[in-house]
Design a protein around this motif. Sequence first.
Motif, PDB file in Angstrom:
ATOM      1  N   PRO A   5      -5.612   0.200   3.533  1.00  0.00           N
ATOM      2  CA  PRO A   5      -4.156   0.091   3.678  1.00  0.00           C
ATOM      3  C   PRO A   5      -3.376   0.591   2.465  1.00  0.00           C
ATOM      4  O   PRO A   5      -2.195   0.305   2.321  1.00  0.00           O
ATOM      5  CB  PRO A   5      -3.939  -1.407   3.901  1.00  0.00           C
ATOM      6  CG  PRO A   5      -5.078  -2.069   3.222  1.00  0.00           C
ATOM      7  CD  PRO A   5      -6.240  -1.112   3.375  1.00  0.00           C
ATOM      8  N   TRP A   6      -4.014   1.310   1.580  1.00  0.00           N
ATOM      9  CA  TRP A   6      -3.325   1.884   0.422  1.00  0.00           C
ATOM     10  C   TRP A   6      -3.760   3.332   0.256  1.00  0.00           C
ATOM     11  O   TRP A   6      -4.711   3.781   0.890  1.00  0.00           O
ATOM     12  CB  TRP A   6      -3.599   1.080  -0.857  1.00  0.00           C
ATOM     13  CG  TRP A   6      -5.056   0.922  -1.181  1.00  0.00           C
ATOM     14  CD1 TRP A   6      -5.875   1.836  -1.779  1.00  0.00           C
ATOM     15  CD2 TRP A   6      -5.884  -0.213  -0.914  1.00  0.00           C
ATOM     16  NE1 TRP A   6      -7.150   1.346  -1.910  1.00  0.00           N
ATOM     17  CE2 TRP A   6      -7.184   0.076  -1.379  1.00  0.00           C
ATOM     18  CE3 TRP A   6      -5.649  -1.462  -0.331  1.00  0.00           C
ATOM     19  CZ2 TRP A   6      -8.240  -0.822  -1.292  1.00  0.00           C
ATOM     20  CZ3 TRP A   6      -6.706  -2.348  -0.234  1.00  0.00           C
ATOM     21  CH2 TRP A   6      -7.988  -2.027  -0.717  1.00  0.00           C
ATOM     22  N   CYS A  14      -7.195   6.508   1.366  1.00  0.00           N
ATOM     23  CA  CYS A  14      -8.432   5.982   0.779  1.00  0.00           C
ATOM     24  C   CYS A  14      -9.297   5.425   1.899  1.00  0.00           C
ATOM     25  O   CYS A  14      -8.791   4.813   2.842  1.00  0.00           O
ATOM     26  CB  CYS A  14      -8.120   4.865  -0.217  1.00  0.00           C
ATOM     27  SG  CYS A  14      -7.273   5.417  -1.685  1.00  0.00           S
ATOM     28  N   VAL A  32      -4.805  -7.408   1.889  1.00  0.00           N
ATOM     29  CA  VAL A  32      -3.680  -6.499   1.661  1.00  0.00           C
ATOM     30  C   VAL A  32      -2.982  -6.201   2.989  1.00  0.00           C
ATOM     31  O   VAL A  32      -1.746  -6.188   3.067  1.00  0.00           O
ATOM     32  CB  VAL A  32      -4.139  -5.206   0.956  1.00  0.00           C
ATOM     33  CG1 VAL A  32      -3.033  -4.165   0.928  1.00  0.00           C
ATOM     34  CG2 VAL A  32      -4.611  -5.515  -0.457  1.00  0.00           C
ATOM     35  N   GLU A  33      -3.752  -5.978   4.049  1.00  0.00           N
ATOM     36  CA  GLU A  33      -3.163  -5.747   5.366  1.00  0.00           C
ATOM     37  C   GLU A  33      -2.290  -6.930   5.780  1.00  0.00           C
ATOM     38  O   GLU A  33      -1.166  -6.748   6.257  1.00  0.00           O
ATOM     39  CB  GLU A  33      -4.243  -5.512   6.419  1.00  0.00           C
ATOM     40  CG  GLU A  33      -4.880  -4.154   6.366  1.00  0.00           C
ATOM     41  CD  GLU A  33      -5.909  -3.945   7.463  1.00  0.00           C
ATOM     42  OE1 GLU A  33      -6.173  -4.894   8.253  1.00  0.00           O
ATOM     43  OE2 GLU A  33      -6.469  -2.842   7.537  1.00  0.00           O
ATOM     44  N   LEU A  36       0.908  -6.915   3.780  1.00  0.00           N
ATOM     45  CA  LEU A  36       1.805  -5.845   4.200  1.00  0.00           C
ATOM     46  C   LEU A  36       2.474  -6.173   5.540  1.00  0.00           C
ATOM     47  O   LEU A  36       3.663  -5.901   5.727  1.00  0.00           O
ATOM     48  CB  LEU A  36       1.054  -4.517   4.290  1.00  0.00           C
ATOM     49  CG  LEU A  36       0.638  -3.899   2.964  1.00  0.00           C
ATOM     50  CD1 LEU A  36      -0.296  -2.707   3.192  1.00  0.00           C
ATOM     51  CD2 LEU A  36       1.853  -3.481   2.140  1.00  0.00           C
ATOM     52  N   GLU A  70       9.257   2.202   4.774  1.00  0.00           N
ATOM     53  CA  GLU A  70       8.024   1.840   4.059  1.00  0.00           C
ATOM     54  C   GLU A  70       7.180   0.870   4.884  1.00  0.00           C
ATOM     55  O   GLU A  70       5.957   1.030   4.988  1.00  0.00           O
ATOM     56  CB  GLU A  70       8.368   1.198   2.712  1.00  0.00           C
ATOM     57  CG  GLU A  70       8.943   2.145   1.707  1.00  0.00           C
ATOM     58  CD  GLU A  70       9.505   1.440   0.480  1.00  0.00           C
ATOM     59  OE1 GLU A  70       9.827   2.153  -0.487  1.00  0.00           O
ATOM     60  OE2 GLU A  70       9.628   0.196   0.471  1.00  0.00           O
ATOM     61  N   ASP A  74       3.393   1.520   6.439  1.00  0.00           N
ATOM     62  CA  ASP A  74       2.269   0.618   6.180  1.00  0.00           C
ATOM     63  C   ASP A  74       1.692   0.059   7.477  1.00  0.00           C
ATOM     64  O   ASP A  74       0.469  -0.001   7.650  1.00  0.00           O
ATOM     65  CB  ASP A  74       2.707  -0.541   5.276  1.00  0.00           C
ATOM     66  CG  ASP A  74       3.098  -0.093   3.886  1.00  0.00           C
ATOM     67  OD1 ASP A  74       2.702   1.022   3.462  1.00  0.00           O
ATOM     68  OD2 ASP A  74       3.819  -0.861   3.208  1.00  0.00           O
ATOM     69  N   ARG A  77      -0.320   2.696   9.310  1.00  0.00           N
ATOM     70  CA  ARG A  77      -1.613   2.915   8.660  1.00  0.00           C
ATOM     71  C   ARG A  77      -2.591   1.798   9.052  1.00  0.00           C
ATOM     72  O   ARG A  77      -3.767   2.047   9.332  1.00  0.00           O
ATOM     73  CB  ARG A  77      -1.467   2.985   7.140  1.00  0.00           C
ATOM     74  CG  ARG A  77      -2.788   3.351   6.460  1.00  0.00           C
ATOM     75  CD  ARG A  77      -2.708   3.419   4.958  1.00  0.00           C
ATOM     76  NE  ARG A  77      -1.748   4.400   4.498  1.00  0.00           N
ATOM     77  CZ  ARG A  77      -0.650   4.101   3.787  1.00  0.00           C
ATOM     78  NH1 ARG A  77      -0.395   2.879   3.419  1.00  0.00           N
ATOM     79  NH2 ARG A  77       0.171   5.045   3.407  1.00  0.00           N
TER      80      ARG A  77
END
Length: 112
Positions: A5-6, A14, A32-33, A36, A70, A74, A77
């Motif tokens: 997720p980055w 990545c 992180v997901e 976000l 943004e 995210d 993704r």
Amino acid sequence: MRLLPWVGESGAPCYLSTDDPGGRMSRLADEVETDLLDSAQYVLTEARALLAETGVGTRELRFTGVRLAESLRDTLRIAESRGYRLAPALTSPEDEETAVDAAAPRASAGGV
């Protein structure tokens, strides 16, 4: 391969090469997901409230639009990454055999 997720410093996606969904990096990516997606929910809630107000200035609207873009980036993704991980589970062995048969070169009618 798991789409993370980055992105890297150059802005390139990545990827994580692992079959272990319980591994350290997989768990970090899951966290992180979640962060976000929580952030995107917050941005959406605040944007709706702002857009319901009258007399909102250009700066506020621009800021809100940038944050929404943004959050959408995210979220897309994350959806793409999860879709890649779901695809193998949704494909049955019969589907795979059909796909292999369809991709196999056909012999010409002339019997070459």
